[in-house]
Scaffold this motif. Sequence first.
Motif, short mmCIF file in Angstrom:
data_model
loop_
_atom_site.label_atom_id
_atom_site.label_comp_id
_atom_site.label_asym_id
_atom_site.label_seq_id
_atom_site.Cartn_x
_atom_site.Cartn_y
_atom_site.Cartn_z
N ASN A 194 48.05 40.35 36.88
CA ASN A 194 49.37 40.16 37.52
C ASN A 194 50.09 38.96 36.90
OD1 ASN A 194 49.62 42.01 40.16
ND2 ASN A 194 47.47 41.44 39.85
N PRO A 195 50.44 39.06 35.62
CA PRO A 195 51.06 37.92 34.93
C PRO A 195 52.47 37.61 35.41
CG PRO A 195 51.08 39.87 33.52
CD PRO A 195 50.24 40.22 34.71
N ASP A 196 53.08 38.53 36.16
CA ASP A 196 54.45 38.29 36.64
C ASP A 196 54.50 37.49 37.94
OD1 ASP A 196 53.24 40.42 37.97
OD2 ASP A 196 55.12 41.51 38.28
N VAL A 197 53.33 37.23 38.56
CA VAL A 197 53.30 36.37 39.75
C VAL A 197 53.33 34.92 39.27
CG1 VAL A 197 52.02 35.68 41.80
CG2 VAL A 197 52.03 38.09 41.08
N THR A 198 54.34 34.18 39.70
CA THR A 198 54.56 32.83 39.17
C THR A 198 54.16 31.72 40.14
OG1 THR A 198 56.85 32.88 39.94
CG2 THR A 198 56.43 33.60 37.68
N GLY A 199 54.05 32.03 41.43
CA GLY A 199 53.71 31.02 42.41
C GLY A 199 52.61 31.51 43.34
N PHE A 200 51.76 30.58 43.78
CA PHE A 200 50.59 30.97 44.57
C PHE A 200 50.46 30.05 45.78
CE2 PHE A 200 50.10 32.09 40.21
CZ PHE A 200 49.53 33.35 40.22
N TYR A 201 50.28 30.66 46.95
CA TYR A 201 50.00 29.92 48.18
C TYR A 201 48.53 30.14 48.50
CZ TYR A 201 55.04 29.52 48.57
OH TYR A 201 56.36 29.23 48.32
N GLU B 15 62.06 32.48 45.94
CA GLU B 15 60.89 31.84 45.35
C GLU B 15 60.33 32.62 44.16
OE1 GLU B 15 59.47 28.98 46.01
OE2 GLU B 15 60.73 28.40 47.69
N GLY B 16 61.00 33.69 43.76
CA GLY B 16 60.45 34.53 42.71
C GLY B 16 59.31 35.38 43.22
N LYS B 17 58.43 35.80 42.35
CA LYS B 17 57.30 36.64 42.75
C LYS B 17 56.12 35.73 43.05
CE LYS B 17 55.52 41.22 41.78
NZ LYS B 17 55.58 42.36 40.84
N VAL B 18 55.71 35.69 44.31
CA VAL B 18 54.67 34.77 44.76
C VAL B 18 53.57 35.55 45.47
CG1 VAL B 18 56.27 32.83 44.99
CG2 VAL B 18 55.85 34.31 46.97
N ALA B 19 52.41 34.93 45.58
CA ALA B 19 51.27 35.57 46.23
C ALA B 19 50.63 34.64 47.24
CB ALA B 19 50.24 36.01 45.20
N PHE B 20 50.26 35.19 48.38
CA PHE B 20 49.44 34.50 49.38
C PHE B 20 48.02 35.04 49.21
CE2 PHE B 20 53.67 34.06 50.96
CZ PHE B 20 53.70 32.88 51.69
N VAL B 21 47.10 34.18 48.79
CA VAL B 21 45.77 34.66 48.39
C VAL B 21 44.67 34.31 49.37
CG1 VAL B 21 46.51 34.51 45.99
CG2 VAL B 21 45.15 32.64 46.97
N GLY B 22 45.01 33.63 50.47
CA GLY B 22 43.98 33.27 51.44
C GLY B 22 42.91 32.41 50.80
N ASP B 23 41.67 32.60 51.20
CA ASP B 23 40.58 31.76 50.71
C ASP B 23 39.87 32.35 49.50
OD1 ASP B 23 41.17 29.93 52.62
OD2 ASP B 23 39.46 30.37 53.91
N LEU B 24 40.51 33.30 48.83
CA LEU B 24 40.01 33.66 47.51
C LEU B 24 40.13 32.46 46.57
CD1 LEU B 24 41.43 37.27 47.33
CD2 LEU B 24 39.01 36.63 47.38
#
Length: 227
Positions: A198-205, A151-160
């Motif tokens: 963090n410009p290298d994060v391409t996907g966000f959950y 999935e590339g570089k992705v982040a799980f951000v919760g309720d932020l």
Amino acid sequence: MFKPAVHILKYGSLEKLSNSELEGALGLHVVTGLVVYERDGEKKCMVIEPGMICDFDGHMEKIRKLGLDPERDISHVLCTHMHQDHVQALGKYPVGTHVFHYGASSLLGTAEYGAKLYEEGFIEIPEIQYTKISNAHTHKDTIYIIDSENEGKVAFVGDLVFAPFDVLSKETQQNLDKDASVDPEHRYVEFKKWFENNPDVTGFYLGHADRKVGREEIQEYLSSYKL
């Protein structure tokens, strides 16, 4: 060593509860992820956001379909924050599972569930990173950044970030902020700062989203708030 793989056990959803005694309360199911990784030649996995008890059996079924044994292969449960809809199912996880959350891991250690503290900014392997956010949605929130093979570089951000506005309207999210966030304005400012750094994060959950979103959609979300 292979990069880890990211799978989604459940996307977020909004459930209208029919119990009249609940006075219009909403059932907010969370996004639950699975990170499959390898360390010292051993295949393991981490669950991100255990969610509610009613979703637990479905999560375990999907883990088994990936060829993993939940009793043997789950090493950690990672929590973005400690609100009930995100952590209710914690007690259902196998004995020996390590629970991680910025600021609370040492409090969650019991005879059944361990607590590992990580000071390097990553958990087990460098591709599974975390960032600490203070006094925003809750007093201590954690963002998990996975540099994955699939999935590339992705982040799980919760309720932020709760969800895109087509899933939860801006008005609903502002009401949630009033009830649930320590400082709604600080939540916005801190997440925007992290996003831009963090410009290298391409996907966000997102905490309650029904899909993965990209940088453009996050940018639209941020631009809708004028502070």
